[in-house]
Structures are given as structure tokens and as C-alpha cells.
Design a protein around this motif. Sequence first.
Motif, short mmCIF file in Angstrom:
data_model
loop_
_atom_site.label_atom_id
_atom_site.label_comp_id
_atom_site.label_asym_id
_atom_site.label_seq_id
_atom_site.Cartn_x
_atom_site.Cartn_y
_atom_site.Cartn_z
N HIS A 1 0.82 -1.22 0.00
CA HIS A 1 0.00 0.00 0.00
C HIS A 1 0.86 1.27 0.00
O HIS A 1 0.37 2.34 -0.37
CB HIS A 1 -0.91 0.04 1.23
N GLY A 2 2.11 1.14 0.44
CA GLY A 2 2.97 2.31 0.60
C GLY A 2 2.90 2.79 2.04
O GLY A 2 1.81 3.10 2.53
N ILE A 3 4.05 2.84 2.70
CA ILE A 3 4.06 3.22 4.11
C ILE A 3 3.51 4.63 4.31
O ILE A 3 2.67 4.87 5.18
CB ILE A 3 5.49 3.11 4.67
N GLU A 4 3.95 5.56 3.48
CA GLU A 4 3.51 6.95 3.66
C GLU A 4 2.00 7.06 3.42
O GLU A 4 1.31 7.81 4.11
CB GLU A 4 4.27 7.88 2.69
N ARG A 5 1.51 6.31 2.41
CA ARG A 5 0.07 6.36 2.13
C ARG A 5 -0.73 5.72 3.25
O ARG A 5 -1.76 6.24 3.68
CB ARG A 5 -0.24 5.66 0.80
N ALA A 6 -0.29 4.56 3.72
CA ALA A 6 -1.07 3.81 4.71
C ALA A 6 -1.01 4.46 6.10
O ALA A 6 -1.90 4.26 6.92
CB ALA A 6 -0.56 2.37 4.80
N PHE A 7 0.03 5.24 6.32
CA PHE A 7 0.27 5.80 7.65
C PHE A 7 -0.95 6.57 8.18
O PHE A 7 -1.32 6.46 9.35
CB PHE A 7 1.51 6.70 7.64
N GLY A 8 -1.58 7.32 7.30
CA GLY A 8 -2.75 8.10 7.70
C GLY A 8 -3.87 7.24 8.26
O GLY A 8 -4.64 7.69 9.10
N GLY A 9 -3.95 6.00 7.81
CA GLY A 9 -5.00 5.12 8.30
C GLY A 9 -4.58 4.28 9.50
O GLY A 9 -5.42 3.73 10.19
N LEU A 10 -3.27 4.17 9.71
CA LEU A 10 -2.77 3.24 10.74
C LEU A 10 -2.10 3.93 11.91
O LEU A 10 -1.62 3.27 12.84
CB LEU A 10 -1.79 2.24 10.10
N ARG A 11 -2.10 5.25 11.91
CA ARG A 11 -1.35 5.96 12.96
C ARG A 11 -1.95 5.76 14.34
O ARG A 11 -1.31 6.10 15.34
CB ARG A 11 -1.22 7.44 12.62
N GLY A 12 -3.16 5.21 14.40
CA GLY A 12 -3.77 4.91 15.69
C GLY A 12 -3.25 3.62 16.32
O GLY A 12 -3.66 3.25 17.42
N ALA A 13 -2.35 2.93 15.62
CA ALA A 13 -1.77 1.70 16.19
C ALA A 13 -0.85 2.05 17.35
O ALA A 13 -0.43 3.19 17.51
CB ALA A 13 -0.99 0.95 15.11
N ASP A 14 -0.53 1.04 18.17
CA ASP A 14 0.36 1.28 19.30
C ASP A 14 1.82 1.25 18.88
O ASP A 14 2.69 1.74 19.59
CB ASP A 14 0.11 0.23 20.38
N GLY A 15 2.08 0.62 17.75
CA GLY A 15 3.44 0.56 17.24
C GLY A 15 3.42 0.02 15.82
O GLY A 15 2.38 -0.45 15.35
N PHE A 16 4.56 0.10 15.15
CA PHE A 16 4.68 -0.41 13.79
C PHE A 16 5.77 -1.48 13.76
O PHE A 16 6.84 -1.29 14.34
CB PHE A 16 5.01 0.71 12.81
N ALA A 17 5.47 -2.58 13.11
CA ALA A 17 6.43 -3.67 12.98
C ALA A 17 6.78 -3.84 11.51
O ALA A 17 5.88 -3.82 10.65
CB ALA A 17 5.84 -4.97 13.55
N LEU A 18 8.07 -4.01 11.24
CA LEU A 18 8.54 -4.15 9.87
C LEU A 18 9.91 -4.80 9.91
O LEU A 18 10.37 -5.18 10.99
CB LEU A 18 8.57 -2.78 9.18
N LEU A 19 10.56 -4.95 8.76
CA LEU A 19 11.87 -5.57 8.85
C LEU A 19 12.97 -4.86 8.09
O LEU A 19 14.13 -5.19 8.24
CB LEU A 19 11.83 -7.05 8.46
N ASP A 20 12.61 -3.85 7.33
CA ASP A 20 13.59 -3.15 6.52
C ASP A 20 13.97 -1.86 7.24
O ASP A 20 13.10 -1.06 7.57
CB ASP A 20 12.93 -2.86 5.16
N LEU A 21 15.26 -1.67 7.48
CA LEU A 21 15.67 -0.47 8.22
C LEU A 21 15.31 0.81 7.48
O LEU A 21 14.99 1.82 8.11
CB LEU A 21 17.17 -0.50 8.52
N ALA A 22 15.35 0.74 6.16
CA ALA A 22 14.99 1.94 5.39
C ALA A 22 13.51 2.29 5.61
O ALA A 22 13.15 3.47 5.65
CB ALA A 22 15.27 1.70 3.91
N GLU A 23 12.68 1.26 5.80
CA GLU A 23 11.27 1.53 6.08
C GLU A 23 11.09 2.12 7.47
O GLU A 23 10.22 2.97 7.69
CB GLU A 23 10.44 0.25 5.89
N ALA A 24 11.92 1.69 8.41
CA ALA A 24 11.86 2.27 9.75
C ALA A 24 12.24 3.75 9.70
O ALA A 24 11.61 4.59 10.35
CB ALA A 24 12.80 1.51 10.69
N GLU A 25 13.24 4.06 8.89
CA GLU A 25 13.63 5.47 8.74
C GLU A 25 12.50 6.29 8.14
O GLU A 25 12.27 7.43 8.55
CB GLU A 25 14.86 5.57 7.82
N ARG A 26 11.78 5.69 7.19
CA ARG A 26 10.66 6.42 6.58
C ARG A 26 9.57 6.69 7.60
O ARG A 26 8.92 7.74 7.57
CB ARG A 26 10.12 5.63 5.38
#
Length: 386
Positions: free
Chosen positions: A41-66
Motif C-alpha cells: 500500500h505504501g508506508i507513507e500512504r497507509a500511515f494516515g489510516g494506521l497511525r492509531g496503532a500502538d506501534g509499527f512492525a517491519l523488517l527493513d531499516l529503510a522503512e523504519a527510517e521512513r
Amino acid sequence: MPRPILATVHLGALRHNLQRCRAAAGAARVWAVVKANAYGHGIERAFGGLRGADGFALLDLAEAERLRALDWRGPILLLEGCFEPRDLELCSRLNLWHVVHCEQQIDWLAAHKTQQPHRVFLKMNSGMNRLGFRPAAFRAAWARLQALPQVAEVSLMTHFSDADGQRFGREGIAHQVQTFVAATADLPGERSLCNSAATLRHALQRQLGPDGRQALAADWVRCGIALYGSAPDHPAHDAAHWDLQPTMTLASRLIAIQDVPAGDSVGYGSAFVAPQPMRVGIVACGYADGYPRHASLGQDHGAPVLVRGVRTRLVGRVSMDMLAVDLTPVEAHGGPCHLGDEVILWGRSAHGPVLRVDEVAHAAGTIAYELLCAVAARVPFAVTDD
Ligand SMILES: *Cc1c(COP(=O)(O)O)cnc(C)c1O
């Protein structure tokens, strides 16, 4: 004019699905799993819908930086931990929590220079045999981590291989839960066990009782696919059963219409032969857009598709940039089709109906995860608030 294909991300649906996961998780906090660029979906695009989460889990460091660049200050968990010692510097700098699944990652931590002790999630291999310490080695790994000045807090986690149903003669998650609970009973620390399937399916199991359900949901659940509107245990249950909304629509349009006489074939390999005269719509979407080629291969094997909101199916092979659809049911319903008519490959039609990505994936012999992640870079994206 650009090709008429478009993927749309629905923020309201992401919010709704997050709420569904929350409701199923009881008191547990919810990691929104956004690996693979938020399941395509795209992290930046999905963020607006998921920012109510308690945390974000992922595995790519570049995605964590984003995510940090989006000003997300809350928890971020690296699900596979570090891939090399250098990664620990970024963990310190960006305050990333990370999984520790093998001895080498502990060695790296022990050699890491930091003012900022890390929060780590020690992973147990409770039966999946992918990542993690075996139960017999878990306690020693825990003790080693606990003793490191580089470590602030050790949490415990494991991952289920069969949370979506019964496979290979084993009974779902019970044996893994048992293994995990037995090997961690007297260890302190927060716990995380459940993916989407375990969160949704087992939250509802009466035989577990409220205490058992809470023990399973533990402190954190890790929800991915359910956030993106797919039933984690399809086809046993569909997304409507779990009250999940589609978060991505892949839409295109008719760019040609063919009047095909009986006996003529359509597309490469003449894999489909018209049994009677029929009208066939050509759609601007192919496997180079990420649409699965296996969704349509033979005469009677065509994935569902919506044209002007009416359900029909693919005919002939999917080619690189195009696919063909049977217009018969569409024209029977609403009169002749025209160039530019809306085609929904999955998601929501402007005419109302919905086509679940799970159904398309099933027709292609795969799972929705793969389809969502595979939408190609050449497909433009839009974001809507619905
Ligand atoms: C991908 C992943 C999840 C999320 O799984 P879903 O089935 O998409 O909910 C949870 N935990 C781990 C360790 C993962 O890798």
C-alpha cells in the motif's frame, strides 16, 4: 493521457480494520505490521489510516527510517532484528526495538557501543523452524541478554505456522502455545504471539475462556493482513465474516471491445475459444502491473472481475499489459459497454459492489498477501479518506 490503471488506498478502511483488530485483541496493544511497504500500500500512504496503532512492525531499516521521517515517535519493531552489526547504530539513533533470534545477534549487541540501552524481543522457535531459539536454548539466550548493559528490557515472542487453520494433521496453534508457555512460564517480560489469523480466530474461541484468550493475546498482537482487508483464513472465512473492509482498489478501464464469433480464440496461446458469439472487453492491466498471470489460463478458468460494478470473469491468458473479460453478463445487466467503462480488478467499484482480493488470489492459486505486495511500480496510486 496515462494508461487508465490506478490503485487507490482507502484510509477509512484501514482505520476500520485496525479497530477490528483492536477489538479482537482485548487489552493487548496492536502492532500494525507494515513490512513490504505496508503490504504494497505504501508506508507513507497507509500511515494516515494506521497511525492509531500502538506501534509499527517491519523488517527493513529503510522503512523504519521512513516511519521516523513521518514523525512517528512511538514504538517500531524490527521483526527480523539486525542483519549486520552496523544496523545497531541505527537502532540506537532511531530508538528501534528489535527482535533477537540467534546467538550472533547477541554477540553484535554485546560489542555495540551505545548510551541508549535497547528494547529487544527475544524470539522463540516454538515449532515453525524459521527464526528463533529452540525452547531448550531460550533461557540461556534470555539470561545473556538480560546481563548486557546494552539491553534495557527483554520481551518474549514467537510466531505461529498454522494460525489460519488446521494443516498437516496438526491442530493449529495449540502445540506452539504450549511450547512457548512452558518454556517462558517463570521469565518476566512482555509477550507477543499472535498474527492476524491468531488474533481474529482465537480471540473468539469460547473454550479458551477470558483468561486463556488474554494469555494468548498477551501484551502485543502483530496484525498485518487483516489491516489490509483480507481474511487471514480465507477460504474458511471471508473478509465479510471478519467485518474487514478492502483497503486497496485496483481499477482500470476498457480500452477495446471485440465482437468475437463462435469458435474464435482470445489472446496468447488461443487458450480460450468462444463457445458462442460474444463480446469481449480488453482491459489495461496485465502481469507487468502485478496482476497474477495464473488468474486465467484455460478455457473455464477465469478469475472474477467487476465491469461497471457487474461481476464477470477473465477469458484467455493474462498478457503483460492487457487482459480480456467476458462482457456478456455486464451487457445483459446494463446495456452495451463502451470504451472507458470502469473495470475493478479487486476492491470497490464506484457503482457499489466490492470484489475481494481474496477471491482473485484464490482463483490464481495464491494468497492476497502476494497480490497486494506485487502491485508494480508503474501503477500510479491515489489515496482516499473512505
Ligand atoms: C508478517 C508477520 C506478522 C503479520 O502476519 P499477518 O499474517 O499478516 O497478520 C506477524 N509477525 C511476524 C513475525 C511477521 O513476520
